[in-house]
Each structure stands twice: as C-alpha cells, then as structure tokens.
Design a protein around this motif. Structure first.
Motif, short mmCIF file in Angstrom:
data_model
loop_
_atom_site.label_atom_id
_atom_site.label_comp_id
_atom_site.label_asym_id
_atom_site.label_seq_id
_atom_site.Cartn_x
_atom_site.Cartn_y
_atom_site.Cartn_z
N LEU A 126 0.83 -1.21 0.00
CA LEU A 126 0.00 0.00 0.00
C LEU A 126 0.86 1.26 0.00
O LEU A 126 0.51 2.27 -0.61
CB LEU A 126 -0.92 0.01 1.22
N THR A 226 -10.51 -2.99 0.79
CA THR A 226 -9.27 -2.76 0.06
C THR A 226 -8.91 -3.98 -0.77
O THR A 226 -9.10 -5.12 -0.33
CB THR A 226 -8.11 -2.48 1.04
N CYS A 227 -8.40 -3.73 -1.98
CA CYS A 227 -7.87 -4.81 -2.80
C CYS A 227 -6.57 -4.35 -3.44
O CYS A 227 -6.37 -3.15 -3.69
CB CYS A 227 -8.86 -5.26 -3.87
N ILE A 228 -5.66 -5.30 -3.67
CA ILE A 228 -4.39 -5.02 -4.34
C ILE A 228 -4.24 -6.02 -5.48
O ILE A 228 -4.29 -7.23 -5.27
CB ILE A 228 -3.18 -5.14 -3.40
N TYR A 275 -3.61 -0.68 -6.28
CA TYR A 275 -4.59 -0.95 -5.22
C TYR A 275 -5.75 0.03 -5.24
O TYR A 275 -5.65 1.15 -5.77
CB TYR A 275 -3.91 -0.95 -3.85
N THR A 277 -8.75 1.47 -2.44
CA THR A 277 -9.19 1.52 -1.06
C THR A 277 -10.45 2.35 -0.95
O THR A 277 -10.51 3.48 -1.48
CB THR A 277 -8.11 2.15 -0.15
#
Length: 282
Positions: A126, A226-228, A275, A277
């Motif tokens: 992040l 949240t995703c990455i 990412y 968020t």
C-alpha cells in the motif's frame, strides 16, 4: 537438567515449515532472490532491458546474420531490515524433541512470525504501490458489480503498455470488507483448483476472477474495503530464521527456546502493484 541433545536445525526447519503452511501473501510474491539473509545485509536485484527482436533473414539475399546489442542493466537493493525474535519456556526440550512433540510449540511461534511478516508485506504494497482509488464508495444492491468493475479496471491497467504484466502469476489480495462485496451474487467469482498450494494460500483462496487468484487476509488495511492487484515479480521478499537456541531457565525448572528471524521486502515494480481503497479519492 541441562539442554544436551537440542538440535537447532530441527526446530528451525519445523518453524519454517509451519511458517509456510500459515503464509498467505508470501507464496504470491517473488522469493527466489539469493543472498545471506542477515540483519543489515542487502540483496542486490539486477534486471536487464528487454532485447530488441529483429528479422534473422530478409528477402532472398541469403544473408543470415544478427548483430548483438548491449543491454543496460539496473539494480535495486532489497534491504534485510526487519529483525524479529521470540522466546518461551518449554518444560523439557530434550524430552519433547526425542518424542517428536515439537509441533504445538513451534506452531504458535510460526503463526506470530507470519502475522508480523505479512502485515509488513501488506503495508509495504500500500505504501509503495500505485493508488488507483476513486472517490466513490462501493455500497448498495449493486455492490458486487461495482467491486467487479474495480477489479476489471485494475486488470486492464496491469495488461496495458508499458506495464504488460504476464497473465500468469497474478494475485488479487483482498481484505474481508472487500471480499464481502465480491461474494455478492453478481460478482462473477469462479472456483479455482487449490490442490497444489501451501495450506495458508489454499485456505485463503476464495476464487478466480478475471485471471486473478483471489486471496483474502485480515491483515490488509483492516476496517476499509481494500484490494491489491499485482504480479508476483513486482514484489521481492527474503526471510530466514537465523538463530534457534535453547538454554536452561535460571528462575524455574524449565528450558527456554528462543529464536531470531530476519526478513526484508521491496516493491520492485510499483506500477505492477495497483490498489483500491474505499473512501479515499486519488
């Protein structure tokens, strides 16, 4: 009783095995970089420019030659700058080791090391990745489709020039808040064969989506969806259990087992770690 028959290599191997069985993020990043993983050391990662592809033969002239080119190389240091230790009492280390009863003792130590290292990895992605957040929150009846659109956009960006991340080896790391959206009825998640994975990644996998292996961890940005999206080559990671030692406790009838693990990581290709968020505009 003195600690006589203690075999540190056995304990070290058991702790590392437990570590890998609990790890979720570690199996999805690049861990092949060699180096002596000691606190303060640096692993130098060298990459080369892509060679130019040329025609070997043109027309019918019969001339079949190729001129070599000099490739520029660039290096990135991966600092071994994290040093974590544990120490706990064991009633009788020699007896436990002889009986093969190390699993309960090492399992908790490994779980603690995993949580520390994977929190570090999630925070690093992040901090050094590329923020692709939009201002709109995912909510309401269409939340699953909205989450899908976020993932589709990240996929497109990873595939486009100049990133062109390979299709294989991609992971979508999500926290429980984001996975709740993806698990909606319209989210298009599909099943994936997990039989070849380490237990941690196998248990954390919630499906396949747009070519991503979708893995869930509660250590990623707790409290905000949240995703990455990333390719494994974009993050380098090195870890090692440096020291395992046993000694007799001075103030009670027990032995002490203590160990030291060092590790380091680096986002090698920030544009290939993208990412999203919830609730933060970019």
């Amino acid at each position: 009783m003195a600690v006589i028959n203690f075999i540190p290599e056995v304990w070290s191997a058991t702790i590392l095995d437990n570590f890998k069985q609990h790890a979720v993020i570690e199996p999805t990043v690049a861990t092949e970089y060699e180096g002596d993983a000691t606190m303060g050391n640096v692993v130098h990662i060298t990459s080369f420019a892509t060679p130019t592809i040329v025609n070997y033969a043109v027309g019918t002239s019969g001339v079949r030659t190729v001129d070599p080119e000099a490739l520029n190389d660039s290096g990135q240091p991966l600092n071994i700058d994290q040093e974590k230790a544990f120490a706990f009492y064991v009633d009788d280390i020699d007896k436990r080791q002889a009986a093969g009863g190390m699993e309960p003792v090492t399992r908790d130590a490994a779980a603690g090391l995993v949580e520390d290292a994977e929190t570090f990895l999630a925070d690093l992605m992040l901090a050094d990745g590329t923020d692709r957040t939009n201002a709109e929150a995912i909510e309401g009846e269409g939340a699953g489709n909205e989450a899908f659109e976020v993932v589709k956009r990240l996929r497109t960006e990873l595939s486009a020039s100049p990133i062109k991340a390979p299709l294989s080896g991609r992971t979508l790391l999500v926290n429980p808040e984001f996975s709740a959206f993806l698990l909606g009825a319209d989210s298009k998640l599909t099943n994936v064969d997990t039989s070849g994975d380490a237990a941690g990644l196998r248990n954390a996998t919630i499906g396949q989506l747009l070519g991503f292996r979708v893995a869930e961890t509660s250590l990623l940005n707790p409290g905000s969806a949240t995703c990455i999206a990333y390719h494994r080559s974009a993050i380098g990671y090195v870890n090692q259990v440096n020291t395992i030692e046993a000694l007799r406790a001075q103030n009670k009838f027990a032995d002490i087992l203590r160990g030291l693990m060092v590790y380091g990581a680096r986002v090698l290709r920030p544009t290939a770690v993208r990412y999203w968020t919830e609730g933060i505009g970019s």
